[in-house]
Every structure is written in structure tokens, then in C-alpha cells.
Design a protein around this motif. Structure first.
Motif, PDB file in Angstrom:
ATOM      1  N   MET A  46       0.596  -1.413   0.521  1.00  0.00           N
ATOM      2  CA  MET A  46       0.008   0.449  -0.133  1.00  0.00           C
ATOM      3  C   MET A  46       0.651   1.473   0.087  1.00  0.00           C
ATOM      4  SD  MET A  46      -2.826   0.971   2.708  1.00  0.00           S
ATOM      5  CE  MET A  46      -1.675   0.528   3.646  1.00  0.00           C
ATOM      6  N   ALA A  47       0.825   2.044  -0.996  1.00  0.00           N
ATOM      7  CA  ALA A  47       1.008   3.312  -0.921  1.00  0.00           C
ATOM      8  C   ALA A  47       0.257   4.667   0.320  1.00  0.00           C
ATOM      9  CB  ALA A  47       1.695   4.078  -1.982  1.00  0.00           C
ATOM     10  N   VAL A  48       1.469   5.197   1.023  1.00  0.00           N
ATOM     11  CA  VAL A  48       0.416   6.277   2.284  1.00  0.00           C
ATOM     12  C   VAL A  48       1.078   7.957   2.118  1.00  0.00           C
ATOM     13  CG1 VAL A  48       0.066   7.002   4.211  1.00  0.00           C
ATOM     14  CG2 VAL A  48       0.234   4.994   3.705  1.00  0.00           C
ATOM     15  N   ASP A  49       0.885   9.300   1.227  1.00  0.00           N
ATOM     16  CA  ASP A  49       0.860   9.816   0.187  1.00  0.00           C
ATOM     17  C   ASP A  49       0.495  10.979   1.657  1.00  0.00           C
ATOM     18  OD1 ASP A  49       2.373   8.745  -1.670  1.00  0.00           O
ATOM     19  OD2 ASP A  49       1.055   9.139  -2.481  1.00  0.00           O
ATOM     20  N   LEU A  50       1.122  11.640   2.114  1.00  0.00           N
ATOM     21  CA  LEU A  50       0.665  13.115   2.735  1.00  0.00           C
ATOM     22  C   LEU A  50       0.740  14.644   1.889  1.00  0.00           C
ATOM     23  CD1 LEU A  50      -0.845  14.437   5.056  1.00  0.00           C
ATOM     24  CD2 LEU A  50       1.049  14.232   6.256  1.00  0.00           C
ATOM     25  N   GLN A  62       4.293  17.654  -0.894  1.00  0.00           N
ATOM     26  CA  GLN A  62       4.846  16.192  -0.663  1.00  0.00           C
ATOM     27  C   GLN A  62       5.244  16.115   0.146  1.00  0.00           C
ATOM     28  OE1 GLN A  62       3.679  13.601  -3.207  1.00  0.00           O
ATOM     29  NE2 GLN A  62       4.141  12.060  -0.495  1.00  0.00           N
ATOM     30  N   LEU A  63       4.650  16.102   1.645  1.00  0.00           N
ATOM     31  CA  LEU A  63       5.454  16.252   2.700  1.00  0.00           C
ATOM     32  C   LEU A  63       5.872  14.637   3.472  1.00  0.00           C
ATOM     33  CD1 LEU A  63       2.729  18.515   4.837  1.00  0.00           C
ATOM     34  CD2 LEU A  63       4.474  19.112   3.831  1.00  0.00           C
ATOM     35  N   LEU A  64       5.035  13.038   2.684  1.00  0.00           N
ATOM     36  CA  LEU A  64       4.913  12.364   3.111  1.00  0.00           C
ATOM     37  C   LEU A  64       5.115  11.179   2.238  1.00  0.00           C
ATOM     38  CD1 LEU A  64       6.027  10.109   5.448  1.00  0.00           C
ATOM     39  CD2 LEU A  64       3.838  10.070   6.308  1.00  0.00           C
ATOM     40  N   ARG A  65       6.021  10.431   2.017  1.00  0.00           N
ATOM     41  CA  ARG A  65       5.538   9.211   0.805  1.00  0.00           C
ATOM     42  C   ARG A  65       6.222   7.933   1.284  1.00  0.00           C
ATOM     43  NH1 ARG A  65       5.424   9.967  -5.129  1.00  0.00           N
ATOM     44  NH2 ARG A  65       3.812  10.006  -5.190  1.00  0.00           N
ATOM     45  N   LEU A  66       4.969   7.227   1.492  1.00  0.00           N
ATOM     46  CA  LEU A  66       5.407   5.368   2.241  1.00  0.00           C
ATOM     47  C   LEU A  66       5.450   4.729   1.280  1.00  0.00           C
ATOM     48  CD1 LEU A  66       4.439   5.898   6.627  1.00  0.00           C
ATOM     49  CD2 LEU A  66       6.792   5.822   4.816  1.00  0.00           C
ATOM     50  N   SER A  67       5.769   4.104   0.670  1.00  0.00           N
ATOM     51  CA  SER A  67       5.351   2.251   0.053  1.00  0.00           C
ATOM     52  C   SER A  67       5.487   1.063   1.352  1.00  0.00           C
ATOM     53  CB  SER A  67       6.628   1.907  -0.892  1.00  0.00           C
ATOM     54  OG  SER A  67       6.294   3.100  -1.934  1.00  0.00           O
ATOM     55  N   LEU A  68       4.530   0.452   1.893  1.00  0.00           N
ATOM     56  CA  LEU A  68       4.419   0.119   2.935  1.00  0.00           C
ATOM     57  C   LEU A  68       4.537  -1.469   2.068  1.00  0.00           C
ATOM     58  CD1 LEU A  68       1.475   1.758   5.064  1.00  0.00           C
ATOM     59  CD2 LEU A  68       4.248   1.639   5.421  1.00  0.00           C
ATOM     60  N   LEU A  97       2.382  -0.833  11.533  1.00  0.00           N
ATOM     61  CA  LEU A  97       2.711  -0.137   9.082  1.00  0.00           C
ATOM     62  C   LEU A  97       4.419  -1.088   9.432  1.00  0.00           C
ATOM     63  CD1 LEU A  97       2.371   3.497   9.658  1.00  0.00           C
ATOM     64  CD2 LEU A  97       0.596   1.427   8.749  1.00  0.00           C
ATOM     65  N   SER A  98       4.404  -1.731   9.008  1.00  0.00           N
ATOM     66  CA  SER A  98       6.375  -2.524   8.903  1.00  0.00           C
ATOM     67  C   SER A  98       6.547  -2.806   7.348  1.00  0.00           C
ATOM     68  CB  SER A  98       5.527  -4.395   9.817  1.00  0.00           C
ATOM     69  OG  SER A  98       5.221  -5.083   9.171  1.00  0.00           O
ATOM     70  N   ALA A  99       7.353  -3.288   7.225  1.00  0.00           N
ATOM     71  CA  ALA A  99       8.671  -3.141   5.663  1.00  0.00           C
ATOM     72  C   ALA A  99       8.007  -1.553   5.388  1.00  0.00           C
ATOM     73  CB  ALA A  99       8.090  -4.181   5.636  1.00  0.00           C
ATOM     74  N   PHE A 100       8.343  -0.652   5.533  1.00  0.00           N
ATOM     75  CA  PHE A 100       7.934   0.452   4.971  1.00  0.00           C
ATOM     76  C   PHE A 100       9.800   1.308   3.824  1.00  0.00           C
ATOM     77  CE2 PHE A 100       8.022   2.016   8.923  1.00  0.00           C
ATOM     78  CZ  PHE A 100       8.826   3.159   9.156  1.00  0.00           C
ATOM     79  N   ARG A 101       9.266   2.029   3.223  1.00  0.00           N
ATOM     80  CA  ARG A 101      10.621   2.735   2.338  1.00  0.00           C
ATOM     81  C   ARG A 101       9.736   4.022   1.969  1.00  0.00           C
ATOM     82  NH1 ARG A 101      10.879  -0.397  -3.060  1.00  0.00           N
ATOM     83  NH2 ARG A 101       9.067  -0.153  -3.033  1.00  0.00           N
TER      84      ARG A 101
END
Length: 101
Positions: A46-50, A62-68, A97-101
Motif C-alpha cells: 500500500m502507498a501512503v502519501d501526505l 509532498q510531505l510524506l510518501r511511504l511504500s508499505l 506499519l511494517s516493512a516500509f520505505r
């Protein structure tokens, strides 16, 4: 109101029948709600963008971008009556949340 697909989910006649059935005590049964509820959602990849939409340029927005790779969301709700006789609830929300980049 129309269904998002553009078709009505129930015709007006079916909707009227549903409301009549819901008002008929011989067709509807009232039940007590459970006093304890627990549910858990397990999501993967899942991708999370703030985004801060006050800015026009992409670099400032773009404040935050996570690839979960793994996300787990659990909710516990315990209904009870408190010492004053009032309905109350004790709840817990856990997000992992685990294994994120």
C-alpha cells in the motif's frame, strides 16, 4: 437516490415493500448488540502519501510518501455499564506499519 453505477439498487416499489416489512414486527427481530467486538484488517503493498495542498509545486506539496509492504489495523470495543449506570465503552485502536520505505 441512484446507485453509483447509474442504476437504482431498489425500485420504488421494492423500497416501499422493504420499509413496510421493517415496520412489521412479525418480520423483523430486535436483538441485543454484542458487548465485545473485535475486528482486524490486514493490508499489504500500500502507498501512503501526505500532501500539503497549500503549495502548487510538487516538491513543497509532498510531505510524506511511504511504500508499505504490510499494514495491520485492529479495533477492540468492549461495551459496559459504568458505576453510575450509564452505557459506556472501552476501546483500543492499534495500527502496525511494517516493512516500509
Amino acid at each position: 437516490q441512484a446507485h453509483p453505477s447509474g442504476f437504482e439498487w431498489l425500485s420504488p416499489a421494492e423500497r416501499d415493500q422493504l420499509f413496510r416489512d421493517a415496520a412489521d414486527e412479525s418480520k423483523v427481530e430486535a436483538v441485543d448488540l454484542p458487548t465485545r467486538m473485535k475486528f482486524e484488517l490486514v493490508l499489504g503493498k500500500m502507498a501512503v502519501d501526505l500532501i500539503d495542498d497549500r503549495w502548487l509545486d510538487e516538491a513543497r506539496r509532498q510531505l510524506l510518501r511511504l511504500s508499505l509492504q504490510d499494514a495491520n489495523w485492529a479495533v477492540d470495543v468492549n461495551m459496559a455499564t459504568d458505576h453510575r449506570g450509564q452505557d459506556s465503552a472501552q476501546w483500543r485502536l492499534q495500527l502496525q506499519l511494517s516493512a516500509f520505505r
